[in-house]
Design an enzyme around this catalytic site. Sequence first.
Site, PDB file in Angstrom:
ATOM      1  N   GLY A   1      42.784  34.572  44.669  1.00 12.07           N
ATOM      2  CA  GLY A   1      43.689  34.481  43.517  1.00 12.07           C
ATOM      3  C   GLY A   1      45.009  33.847  43.901  1.00 12.07           C
ATOM      4  O   GLY A   1      46.077  34.286  43.468  1.00 12.07           O
TER       5      GLY A   1
ATOM      6  N   GLN B   1      48.255  30.817  41.773  1.00 12.25           N
ATOM      7  CA  GLN B   1      49.504  31.076  41.033  1.00 12.25           C
ATOM      8  C   GLN B   1      49.964  32.511  41.303  1.00 12.25           C
ATOM      9  O   GLN B   1      49.303  33.275  42.011  1.00 12.25           O
ATOM     10  CB  GLN B   1      49.276  30.881  39.526  1.00 12.25           C
ATOM     11  CG  GLN B   1      48.273  31.877  38.935  1.00 12.25           C
ATOM     12  CD  GLN B   1      48.117  31.738  37.420  1.00 12.25           C
ATOM     13  OE1 GLN B   1      47.884  30.647  36.932  1.00 12.25           O
ATOM     14  NE2 GLN B   1      48.231  32.840  36.697  1.00 12.25           N
TER      15      GLN B   1
ATOM     16  N   TYR C   1      41.844  48.868  33.230  1.00 14.42           N
ATOM     17  CA  TYR C   1      42.603  48.274  34.346  1.00 14.42           C
ATOM     18  C   TYR C   1      42.941  49.368  35.356  1.00 14.42           C
ATOM     19  O   TYR C   1      42.742  49.204  36.567  1.00 14.42           O
ATOM     20  CB  TYR C   1      43.875  47.605  33.812  1.00 14.42           C
ATOM     21  CG  TYR C   1      44.726  46.934  34.869  1.00 14.42           C
ATOM     22  CD1 TYR C   1      44.377  45.683  35.381  1.00 14.42           C
ATOM     23  CD2 TYR C   1      45.881  47.536  35.369  1.00 14.42           C
ATOM     24  CE1 TYR C   1      45.166  45.054  36.348  1.00 14.42           C
ATOM     25  CE2 TYR C   1      46.675  46.922  36.334  1.00 14.42           C
ATOM     26  CZ  TYR C   1      46.311  45.681  36.818  1.00 14.42           C
ATOM     27  OH  TYR C   1      47.089  45.062  37.789  1.00 14.42           O
TER      28      TYR C   1
ATOM     29  N   ALA D   1      41.358  52.109  35.858  1.00 11.58           N
ATOM     30  CA  ALA D   1      40.130  52.534  36.543  1.00 11.58           C
ATOM     31  C   ALA D   1      39.840  51.606  37.720  1.00 11.58           C
ATOM     32  O   ALA D   1      39.473  52.064  38.815  1.00 11.58           O
ATOM     33  CB  ALA D   1      38.958  52.540  35.568  1.00 11.58           C
TER      34      ALA D   1
END
Length: 257
Positions: free
Chosen positions: A11, A14, A150, A152
């Site tokens: 990731g 950015q 999210y 979780a």
Amino acid sequence: MLLQRTAFVTGAAQGLGKAFSEALLEKGARVCLTDIQTQKGLLLESELQKKYGKDKCMFMQCDVSSATNLRKSFNAAVSQFGHIDLVVNNAGIGDESNMEKMININLMGAIAGSALGVEHMRKDKGGKGGVVINVASTAGLIPVYLIPSYCATKFGLVGYHRSCASNPHLKEMGVQFGCLCPAFTDTDILKDVLKVEYPEEVKGIIQQVGINPVERVVQGFLQLVESPNCNGDIVTVSAQDGIQYQKKGSNKWSSHL
Ligand SMILES: NC(=O)c1ccc[n+]([C@@H]2O[C@H](COP(=O)([O-])OP(=O)(O)OC[C@H]3O[C@@H](n4cnc5c(N)ncnc54)[C@H](O)[C@@H]3O)[C@@H](O)[C@H]2O)c1
């Protein structure tokens, strides 16, 4: 201080992943930037190669939700650099409307990245040792009713981190696990977080706790990466409390590692 690490960052096109990668390069490390966004990643590769040197960084397209794709990118990074000794599982999304995708990226992707890192780095199987940093969230430590899926994924990731870090065989493997838990930070993911059922309530929470500048999260990240013993540590970064550390096995938070 020169950071003689060779990193694999997911990731990284950015946001935080890009900022972590630039900070590592600035410290002298070599970085394999990976992301699902190929065009953005290649542009960044060219920009960073101009600044730090062609041999210092490379970009690989990589979708962390595909174990096959992740392994292929990881192997390509190993072939290019010789070895990897820092894995940063950073890729993540905040899409409550697509739970399965979010679990596959935020949790499965980070677990698969961690496992690949350990397999490659473990000294007891011929590797050179190294560190795995999982980027979770304060939403992996504190429940937030507005973004339960999210939460979780991030609670899951913190649990994975704590479990891996408590492995008594890690010493002979020469591998350490660190976990970074930022609170709201000024990146694109915040736009996703506002696409929930009660966006005004999310805005209210953001207003209450504030938004981290990316640079502050990078500071927390570097402190974790540069620590000679980060195994089991969790570092939180928030606009309210700054950088806080929780050492392995402790319930206490402090402002020093
Ligand atoms: N910004 C925040 O408020 C915040 C707070 C806590 C934790 N985090 C975590 O930080 C990490 C980085 O997020 P960010 O804030 O930089 O957001 P961001 O949206 O700017 O960056 C996320 C990156 O992940 C990439 N990505 C998405 N799906 C992918 C996939 N399947 N495979 C590979 N890459 C993929 C995106 O292309 C993007 O480059 C995430 O794990 C996020 O959950 C962010």
